[in-house]
Motif scaffolding. Sequence first.
Motif, PDB file in Angstrom:
ATOM      1  N   GLY A   1      -3.844  -0.607  -5.488  1.00 58.57           N
ATOM      2  CA  GLY A   1      -3.235   0.270  -6.491  1.00 58.57           C
ATOM      3  C   GLY A   1      -4.166   0.492  -7.663  1.00 58.57           C
ATOM      4  O   GLY A   1      -5.314   0.040  -7.674  1.00 58.57           O
ATOM      5  N   ASP A   2      -3.675   1.212  -8.650  1.00 61.61           N
ATOM      6  CA  ASP A   2      -4.441   1.447  -9.872  1.00 61.61           C
ATOM      7  C   ASP A   2      -4.389   0.207 -10.767  1.00 61.61           C
ATOM      8  O   ASP A   2      -3.614  -0.737 -10.509  1.00 61.61           O
ATOM      9  CB  ASP A   2      -3.867   2.644 -10.629  1.00 61.61           C
ATOM     10  CG  ASP A   2      -4.044   3.945  -9.857  1.00 61.61           C
ATOM     11  OD1 ASP A   2      -5.026   4.050  -9.089  1.00 61.61           O
ATOM     12  OD2 ASP A   2      -3.196   4.845 -10.018  1.00 61.61           O
TER      13      ASP A   2
ATOM     14  N   ARG B   1       0.846   3.809  -3.137  1.00 61.31           N
ATOM     15  CA  ARG B   1       0.417   5.188  -2.905  1.00 61.31           C
ATOM     16  C   ARG B   1       1.473   6.188  -3.372  1.00 61.31           C
ATOM     17  O   ARG B   1       1.144   7.308  -3.771  1.00 61.31           O
ATOM     18  CB  ARG B   1       0.133   5.368  -1.406  1.00 61.31           C
ATOM     19  CG  ARG B   1      -0.670   6.604  -1.065  1.00 61.31           C
ATOM     20  CD  ARG B   1      -1.186   6.574   0.362  1.00 61.31           C
ATOM     21  NE  ARG B   1      -0.105   6.562   1.337  1.00 61.31           N
ATOM     22  CZ  ARG B   1       0.079   5.631   2.249  1.00 61.31           C
ATOM     23  NH1 ARG B   1      -0.746   4.596   2.318  1.00 61.31           N
ATOM     24  NH2 ARG B   1       1.075   5.708   3.112  1.00 61.31           N
TER      25      ARG B   1
ATOM     26  N   GLU C   1       0.827  -1.213   0.000  1.00 56.37           N
ATOM     27  CA  GLU C   1       0.000   0.000   0.000  1.00 56.37           C
ATOM     28  C   GLU C   1       0.859   1.260   0.000  1.00 56.37           C
ATOM     29  O   GLU C   1       0.575   2.220  -0.728  1.00 56.37           O
ATOM     30  CB  GLU C   1      -0.935  -0.001   1.208  1.00 56.37           C
ATOM     31  CG  GLU C   1      -1.888   1.175   1.232  1.00 56.37           C
ATOM     32  CD  GLU C   1      -2.937   1.066   2.315  1.00 56.37           C
ATOM     33  OE1 GLU C   1      -3.904   1.856   2.275  1.00 56.37           O
ATOM     34  OE2 GLU C   1      -2.796   0.210   3.203  1.00 56.37           O
TER      35      GLU C   1
END
Length: 328
Positions: A61-62, A39, A35
């Motif tokens: 995440g994306d 980020r 994470e």
Amino acid sequence: MKPAVISGLEAPLLPKGGLVTIIGGSGFIGAAVTEVFARAGWRVRIACRNPDRAMRLKPLGDLGQIGAVRADVRVPGSLAGAVAGSDAVINLVGILDERGGQRFAEVQARGAAVVAQAAAAAGCRAFVQMSAIGADPDSPSAYGRSKAEGEAGVLSAFPTAAILRPSLVFGADDGFTNRFARLIAGAPFVPVVAPATRFQPVFVSDVADAVAAVVARQMEGQPGGCWELGGPDVLSMREIMAFIARETGHEKPLVDVPDAAAGLLAAFSFLPGAPITRDQLLMLQRDNVVSAGASGLAELGIMPMPMAAAAPAWLERYRPGGRFAKAA
């Protein structure tokens, strides 16, 4: 990663656009580390024996930012592809006991060394080895000795690596506070092994921020160093058990287990569900706190979270009536 400031210090920021491989990243600490790097805009590759276990981390995440590959520290040939192209490699692989066929020597000692060798061969700029307070070549426990051997193997292969030694790591999905909360909820009294042994519990998010901070240092060309990670409070095992009992609404009698009785329990560690192994009992003979003068979270610019501030958020579910029951 937002920098935390303490006494005028600021944790260094990760550069954008890197690729980090997290060996053994599908577990409790791995989720927090994933994470933090996601980020910060890094691509995250989780390398573990069962990549399916890492699929739950993809929403951190994306789209396409977090992936998983198969690797095993006991199989050196599986590591080259896992670390290829990485800017940073983080080794989180570790075991608490040798039940289930795994051995400290092959996982925590030789395994750590071969990961560092693979990272060095791949030209990675940063390497982090997750060790533990208690890593000591003269430790009475095989766990502690193997952690020390792993540190030595890492530094031999990757001299600028960072070594992180946390005390007891706690968090919403940990195997410690949750395990004992369940035990306390169902037992008429609370047996406490090694009641006087002291710990310095450290929040998993603070550990993850420390990983990012030491990677950032290495990306700037600084050596990784050795860091001992502990929270703001030093608590005995008895105090931790009392805290868990209180926060779960099950304030039952705490019964100190004599060393002889604990040794008898450990003698049957080969049985399924045994509460403690002989090696774990040996580990509990020593305090698990940050050494005097050791560099730690403060030097990394991280303000540590107390257990009393974070743990009630997940321990409330063990209260009679569940998380919506009123606190006493």
